[in-house]
Design an enzyme around this catalytic site. Structure first.
Site, PDB file in Angstrom:
ATOM      1  N   HIS A  42       0.758  -0.998  -0.089  1.00 21.65           N
ATOM      2  CA  HIS A  42      -0.018   0.059   0.163  1.00 21.65           C
ATOM      3  C   HIS A  42       0.930   1.353   0.039  1.00 21.65           C
ATOM      4  O   HIS A  42       1.894   1.215   0.720  1.00 21.65           O
ATOM      5  CB  HIS A  42      -0.874   0.086   1.147  1.00 21.65           C
ATOM      6  CG  HIS A  42      -1.626   1.339   1.429  1.00 21.65           C
ATOM      7  ND1 HIS A  42      -2.741   1.560   0.527  1.00 21.65           N
ATOM      8  CD2 HIS A  42      -1.755   2.190   2.391  1.00 21.65           C
ATOM      9  CE1 HIS A  42      -3.128   2.913   1.101  1.00 21.65           C
ATOM     10  NE2 HIS A  42      -2.592   3.175   2.061  1.00 21.65           N
ATOM     11  N   ASN A  43       0.605   2.266  -0.747  1.00 20.91           N
ATOM     12  CA  ASN A  43       1.494   3.413  -1.047  1.00 20.91           C
ATOM     13  C   ASN A  43       2.754   3.361  -0.720  1.00 20.91           C
ATOM     14  O   ASN A  43       3.362   3.620  -0.279  1.00 20.91           O
ATOM     15  CB  ASN A  43       0.975   4.478   0.348  1.00 20.91           C
ATOM     16  CG  ASN A  43      -0.565   5.062   0.290  1.00 20.91           C
ATOM     17  OD1 ASN A  43      -1.167   4.965  -0.777  1.00 20.91           O
ATOM     18  ND2 ASN A  43      -0.860   5.906   1.222  1.00 20.91           N
ATOM     19  N   GLU A  72       1.562   0.361  -5.702  1.00 19.77           N
ATOM     20  CA  GLU A  72       0.740   1.280  -5.777  1.00 19.77           C
ATOM     21  C   GLU A  72       1.458   2.629  -6.068  1.00 19.77           C
ATOM     22  O   GLU A  72       2.461   2.878  -5.433  1.00 19.77           O
ATOM     23  CB  GLU A  72      -0.258   1.532  -4.537  1.00 19.77           C
ATOM     24  CG  GLU A  72      -1.306   2.592  -4.555  1.00 19.77           C
ATOM     25  CD  GLU A  72      -2.179   2.622  -3.522  1.00 19.77           C
ATOM     26  OE1 GLU A  72      -3.261   3.115  -3.455  1.00 19.77           O
ATOM     27  OE2 GLU A  72      -1.581   2.435  -2.237  1.00 19.77           O
ATOM     28  N   ASP A  74       0.448   6.697  -6.584  1.00 19.41           N
ATOM     29  CA  ASP A  74      -0.795   7.561  -6.448  1.00 19.41           C
ATOM     30  C   ASP A  74      -0.096   8.835  -7.438  1.00 19.41           C
ATOM     31  O   ASP A  74       1.060   9.412  -7.109  1.00 19.41           O
ATOM     32  CB  ASP A  74      -0.871   8.281  -4.960  1.00 19.41           C
ATOM     33  CG  ASP A  74      -1.375   7.163  -4.182  1.00 19.41           C
ATOM     34  OD1 ASP A  74      -1.694   5.900  -4.722  1.00 19.41           O
ATOM     35  OD2 ASP A  74      -1.510   7.298  -2.920  1.00 19.41           O
ATOM     36  N   HIS A  87       1.489  11.379  -1.636  1.00 20.57           N
ATOM     37  CA  HIS A  87       0.278  11.133  -1.084  1.00 20.57           C
ATOM     38  C   HIS A  87      -0.510  12.456  -0.905  1.00 20.57           C
ATOM     39  O   HIS A  87       0.015  13.487  -0.131  1.00 20.57           O
ATOM     40  CB  HIS A  87       0.536  10.611   0.547  1.00 20.57           C
ATOM     41  CG  HIS A  87      -0.812   9.936   1.150  1.00 20.57           C
ATOM     42  ND1 HIS A  87      -0.775   9.668   2.458  1.00 20.57           N
ATOM     43  CD2 HIS A  87      -1.783   9.360   0.419  1.00 20.57           C
ATOM     44  CE1 HIS A  87      -2.137   9.072   2.731  1.00 20.57           C
ATOM     45  NE2 HIS A  87      -2.643   9.103   1.620  1.00 20.57           N
ATOM     46  N   GLU A 121      -3.309   5.230  -8.888  1.00 30.54           N
ATOM     47  CA  GLU A 121      -4.518   5.734  -8.379  1.00 30.54           C
ATOM     48  C   GLU A 121      -4.101   7.141  -8.971  1.00 30.54           C
ATOM     49  O   GLU A 121      -3.316   7.909  -8.658  1.00 30.54           O
ATOM     50  CB  GLU A 121      -4.158   5.895  -6.980  1.00 30.54           C
ATOM     51  CG  GLU A 121      -5.558   6.863  -6.329  1.00 30.54           C
ATOM     52  CD  GLU A 121      -5.485   6.940  -4.658  1.00 30.54           C
ATOM     53  OE1 GLU A 121      -5.350   8.082  -4.265  1.00 30.54           O
ATOM     54  OE2 GLU A 121      -5.194   6.010  -4.129  1.00 30.54           O
TER      55      GLU A 121
END
Length: 462
Positions: A42-43, A72, A74, A87, A121
């Site tokens: 995640h992230n 991931e 973003d 983030h 994302e």
């Protein structure tokens, strides 16, 4: 046999608690992708917390080297027309999208040969989405899957072996083949309207609520488990985990969720369990789910066990014998010699979760001897993980961690009867001050694995 020779024998792979037959890739790797647990981050870009920590390509490298197969990204508009990863709406630093793709290209297959899923994302404008598509195709080249395998969209995944809507650039949309992100409404809607290649993402709390309830009388698998027989589910930590802490992944694996994403940068019990889940099968990042989580006729419910193929009830006998040369943990303390104790934990379906520990031994990190026996009942062995934890006991504060080792129950070697000469028995007795371990039903040696256990620990398994 000399004492040194005997130590070599004890530390040999054949004497390890981890079954050497599970070290290489041994599972069927031609099942559809949704039939596997997939090591997921995640992230992935974050090195520390979710609010002001640094973003770095190094975080991707570390995750990929640990066989993470889903990372991931973003993506946001950056300066000079170059998209960046960070983030969003926080003080975390930014890293160029193209630099991350370069790092992924170089390290994606260093540890595992199997596919890497890029979870994008996307918050970028159409213009910078086109730049993203360009970087993906130009940097990744032939390793990027740009059309269905076989050139026609099949009706199932391939195996690992081969609110406000955002406008999406066609150049970027065309690169999404097998993992198209969609909104989840309910299981019935997904069954009737979602294609197999469409994947929903769930916040941890929602995923937990979708799992089986405590009292169910239906003689069929839970809806979430059936959903995960046909579709990929991705779970991610709640936004409130600003310190990059992790949730327990085990209940989600029990529900058959494939992509259970954790903060790889944060050590702790949750990451120990994740590493253990993906320890076998060549550490390739893919573990074939048990058949009862793949068979549409299955009636499996982890919280309401009934008679079925998942019930392979076994009794685990563990005898914690001794340890050698445990390190000093806190040298700032006046007394830095450890007071060691060992805890054995079971993680799996609710009926299997258990924990038992030895007494602590005062001031002996050199050769503590416990000779403590434990017994555990394992109802669903294919989902169970076993964790050994060595701690420095402290009556006034929390215990300090000395070392640990975690592995799947099904990858543990049973103890074997040891037959050796009386001369060797005497030699070992003089060395370790313990003789009965060699006359018991079995003997296994737990040594350091990926820096989890920094000391040898003797145990008996049966």
């Amino acid at each position: 046999m000399s004492k040194d020779g005997f130590l070599v024998y004890l530390n040999h792979e054949e004497g390890s608690i981890f079954n050497p037959a599970h070290k290489p890739i041994y599972q069927d790797m031609h099942q559809p992708l949704n039939h596997y647990f997939i090591s997921s981050s995640h992230n992935t870009y974050l090195m520390e917390d979710q609010l002001k920590g640094p973003s770095s390509t190094e975080a991707y490298i570390k995750a990929l080297v640990k066989s993470c197969r889903c990372v991931e990204l973003d993506c946001w508009d950056g300066a000079n027309g170059e998209p960046v990863i960070y983030h969003g709406h926080t003080l975390t630093s930014k890293v160029l999208f193209k630099d991350v793709i370069k790092a992924i290209k170089e390290y994606a297959f260093k540890t595992s040969q199997y596919p890497v899923i890029l979870s994008l994302e996307n918050h970028c404008s159409i213009e910078q989405q086109k730049i993203m598509a360009h970087h993906l195709t130009s940097i990744l080249g032939s390793v990027l899957l740009t059309q269905p395998l076989g050139h026609q969209m099949p009706n199932t995944f391939p195996g690992p072996e081969s609110s406000k809507k955002i406008k999406l650039a066609k150049e970027l949309s065309d690169l999404v083949i097998y993992c198209k992100s969609v909104h989840f409404s309910n299981f019935e809607h997904s069954r009737d309207y979602h294609a197999f290649y469409e994947m929903a993402s769930f916040k941890e709390s929602k995923a937990m609520n979708l799992g089986p309830k405590l009292k169910r009388k239906e003689k069929k698998a839970t809806p979430f488990i059936h959903h995960n027989m046909d579709n990929l589910s991705r779970i991610y930590p709640a936004g409130s985990r600003t310190d990059s802490s992790n949730y327990n992944p085990v209940p989600l694996w029990n529900a058959g969720c494939q992509i259970v994403a954790l903060n790889f940068q944060t050590p702790g019990k949750e990451m120990d369990l994740n590493q253990a889940r993906f320890l076998p099968n060549g550490k390739c990042g893919y573990i074939l789910k048990p058949e009862f989580q793949r068979d549409p006729a299955s009636q499996f419910d982890p919280k309401n066990l009934r008679v079925g193929p998942w019930l392979k009830k076994k009794t685990l006998h563990v005898m914690i014998i001794s340890a050698q040369q445990l390190p000093k943990i806190n040298k700032d303390k006046q007394k830095s010699i450890v007071d060691p104790q060992v805890r054995v934990e079971i993680y799996g379906v609710p009926d299997d979760n258990a924990s038992k520990q030895t007494h602590h031994i005062d001031n002996n990190g050199f050769n503590p001897v416990w000779n403590t026996k434990f017994q555990f009942t394992i109802h669903v062995p294919e989902l169970a993980l076993v964790r050994f934890v060595v701690e420095d006991y402290d009556a006034a504060s929390s215990n300090d961690l000395v070392g640990l080792y975690t592995l799947p129950f099904t990858s543990m070697q049973n103890g074997e009867l040891v037959k050796i000469s009386e001369k060797l028995l005497c030699s070992y007795y003089e060395f370790a001050h313990h003789k009965s371990c060699l006359l018991s039903s079995g003997y296994r040696h737990i040594t350091e694995q990926d820096n989890q256990l920094k000391c040898p620990l003797q145990t008996l398994l049966g």
